[in-house]
Design a protein around this motif. Structure first.
Motif, PDB file in Angstrom:
ATOM      1  N   ASP A   1       0.856  -0.824  -0.136  1.00  0.00           N
ATOM      2  CA  ASP A   1      -0.014  -0.619  -0.017  1.00  0.00           C
ATOM      3  C   ASP A   1       0.883   1.013   0.261  1.00  0.00           C
ATOM      4  OD1 ASP A   1      -2.672  -1.571   0.338  1.00  0.00           O
ATOM      5  OD2 ASP A   1      -1.763  -2.391   2.507  1.00  0.00           O
TER       6      ASP A   1
ATOM      7  N   ALA B   1      -3.081   9.435  -8.848  1.00  0.00           N
ATOM      8  CA  ALA B   1      -4.109   9.169  -7.835  1.00  0.00           C
ATOM      9  C   ALA B   1      -3.003   9.504  -6.629  1.00  0.00           C
ATOM     10  CB  ALA B   1      -3.787   7.347  -7.710  1.00  0.00           C
TER      11      ALA B   1
ATOM     12  N   ALA C   1      -2.274   3.870  -3.900  1.00  0.00           N
ATOM     13  CA  ALA C   1      -2.175   2.873  -4.340  1.00  0.00           C
ATOM     14  C   ALA C   1      -1.928   1.547  -4.100  1.00  0.00           C
ATOM     15  CB  ALA C   1      -1.349   2.839  -5.672  1.00  0.00           C
ATOM     16  N   ARG C   2      -2.948   0.986  -4.343  1.00  0.00           N
ATOM     17  CA  ARG C   2      -2.546  -1.081  -3.786  1.00  0.00           C
ATOM     18  C   ARG C   2      -2.249  -2.042  -4.613  1.00  0.00           C
ATOM     19  NH1 ARG C   2      -6.938  -3.112   0.533  1.00  0.00           N
ATOM     20  NH2 ARG C   2      -5.031  -2.055   2.293  1.00  0.00           N
TER      21      ARG C   2
ATOM     22  N   SER D   1      -2.362  -7.257  -8.651  1.00  0.00           N
ATOM     23  CA  SER D   1      -3.688  -6.613  -9.112  1.00  0.00           C
ATOM     24  C   SER D   1      -3.003  -5.010  -8.948  1.00  0.00           C
ATOM     25  CB  SER D   1      -4.809  -6.828  -8.517  1.00  0.00           C
ATOM     26  OG  SER D   1      -4.803  -7.065  -7.433  1.00  0.00           O
TER      27      SER D   1
ATOM     28  N   VAL E   1      -5.280  -1.637  -7.568  1.00  0.00           N
ATOM     29  CA  VAL E   1      -6.777  -0.554  -7.576  1.00  0.00           C
ATOM     30  C   VAL E   1      -5.320   1.053  -6.919  1.00  0.00           C
ATOM     31  CG1 VAL E   1      -8.324   0.011  -6.518  1.00  0.00           C
ATOM     32  CG2 VAL E   1      -7.571  -2.584  -7.305  1.00  0.00           C
ATOM     33  N   ASP E   2      -5.795   2.273  -7.399  1.00  0.00           N
ATOM     34  CA  ASP E   2      -5.675   2.872  -6.932  1.00  0.00           C
ATOM     35  C   ASP E   2      -6.345   4.150  -6.183  1.00  0.00           C
ATOM     36  OD1 ASP E   2      -6.801   4.483  -8.685  1.00  0.00           O
ATOM     37  OD2 ASP E   2      -4.641   4.736  -9.768  1.00  0.00           O
ATOM     38  N   SER E   3      -6.533   5.255  -5.313  1.00  0.00           N
ATOM     39  CA  SER E   3      -7.578   6.078  -5.363  1.00  0.00           C
ATOM     40  C   SER E   3      -8.832   6.284  -6.501  1.00  0.00           C
ATOM     41  CB  SER E   3      -6.924   6.902  -3.725  1.00  0.00           C
ATOM     42  OG  SER E   3      -6.041   8.025  -5.270  1.00  0.00           O
ATOM     43  N   ASN E   4      -8.113   6.678  -7.161  1.00  0.00           N
ATOM     44  CA  ASN E   4      -8.877   7.316  -8.152  1.00  0.00           C
ATOM     45  C   ASN E   4      -9.968   5.941  -8.947  1.00  0.00           C
ATOM     46  OD1 ASN E   4      -8.167   9.350  -8.237  1.00  0.00           O
ATOM     47  ND2 ASN E   4      -6.543   9.366 -10.228  1.00  0.00           N
ATOM     48  N   GLU E   5     -10.324   4.223  -8.506  1.00  0.00           N
ATOM     49  CA  GLU E   5     -10.813   3.357  -8.848  1.00  0.00           C
ATOM     50  C   GLU E   5     -10.428   3.441 -10.059  1.00  0.00           C
ATOM     51  OE1 GLU E   5     -14.701   3.923  -8.229  1.00  0.00           O
ATOM     52  OE2 GLU E   5     -14.403   4.903  -6.318  1.00  0.00           O
ATOM     53  N   ASP E   6      -8.766   3.480 -10.386  1.00  0.00           N
ATOM     54  CA  ASP E   6      -8.160   2.488 -11.363  1.00  0.00           C
ATOM     55  C   ASP E   6      -7.876   1.690 -11.557  1.00  0.00           C
ATOM     56  OD1 ASP E   6      -9.259   4.543 -13.699  1.00  0.00           O
ATOM     57  OD2 ASP E   6      -6.999   5.654 -13.488  1.00  0.00           O
ATOM     58  N   ALA E   7      -8.166   0.392 -11.746  1.00  0.00           N
ATOM     59  CA  ALA E   7      -7.304  -1.233 -11.486  1.00  0.00           C
ATOM     60  C   ALA E   7      -6.982  -1.240 -12.455  1.00  0.00           C
ATOM     61  CB  ALA E   7      -8.705  -1.825 -11.484  1.00  0.00           C
TER      62      ALA E   7
END
Length: 122
Positions: free
Chosen positions: A38, A50, A53-54, A108, A110-116
């Motif tokens: 994270d 963003a 991101a995770r 995988s 996923v970022d805080s902009n909800e891009d994955a």
């Protein structure tokens, strides 16, 4: 469902990076080995566009032993937890190791902009 334990927390220049390790159900009795990173801060904004991101890799049960052996041989660490606690190591290093040793894993992000993004096991 993931069962993660924080291995390390690194802070530098306004950035925060948290490394976690654990297991995840991957079938009837088998569990994948999971490494999660994270990240948040100014560098993430530059690199990902963003605020946070995770990134996560799940090593297939068939690759667990091979990964632990490779971690020991190449990095001198006795576990993925020990490796994740090293500040100089990030998830990309482990992905490179898996690619080099032909260890199957899923990636995988996923970022805080909800891009994955998802790269399934190949």
């Amino acid at each position: 469902m993931s069962n993660l334990v924080e291995a390390a927390r690194f802070e530098a220049a306004g950035d925060l990076r948290v490394m976690s390790v654990g297991g995840e159900a991957a079938g009837e009795q088998a569990h994948a080995l999971v490494l999660q990173e994270d990240i948040s801060g100014p560098s993430v904004l530059v690199g990902h566009g963003a605020e946070a991101a995770r990134l996560k890799i799940s090593v297939a049960p068939s690759g667990r032993v091979k990964l632990i052996r490779a971690v020991a041989e190449l990095f001198g660490a006795q576990s993925l937890m020990e490796l994740a606690a090293r500040e100089e190591i990030d998830i990309l290093d482990v992905m490179d190791l898996c690619d080099r040793e032909q260890i199957p894993y899923e990636f995988s992000c996923v970022d805080s902009n909800e891009d994955a993004a998802l790269r399934p096991v190949q």
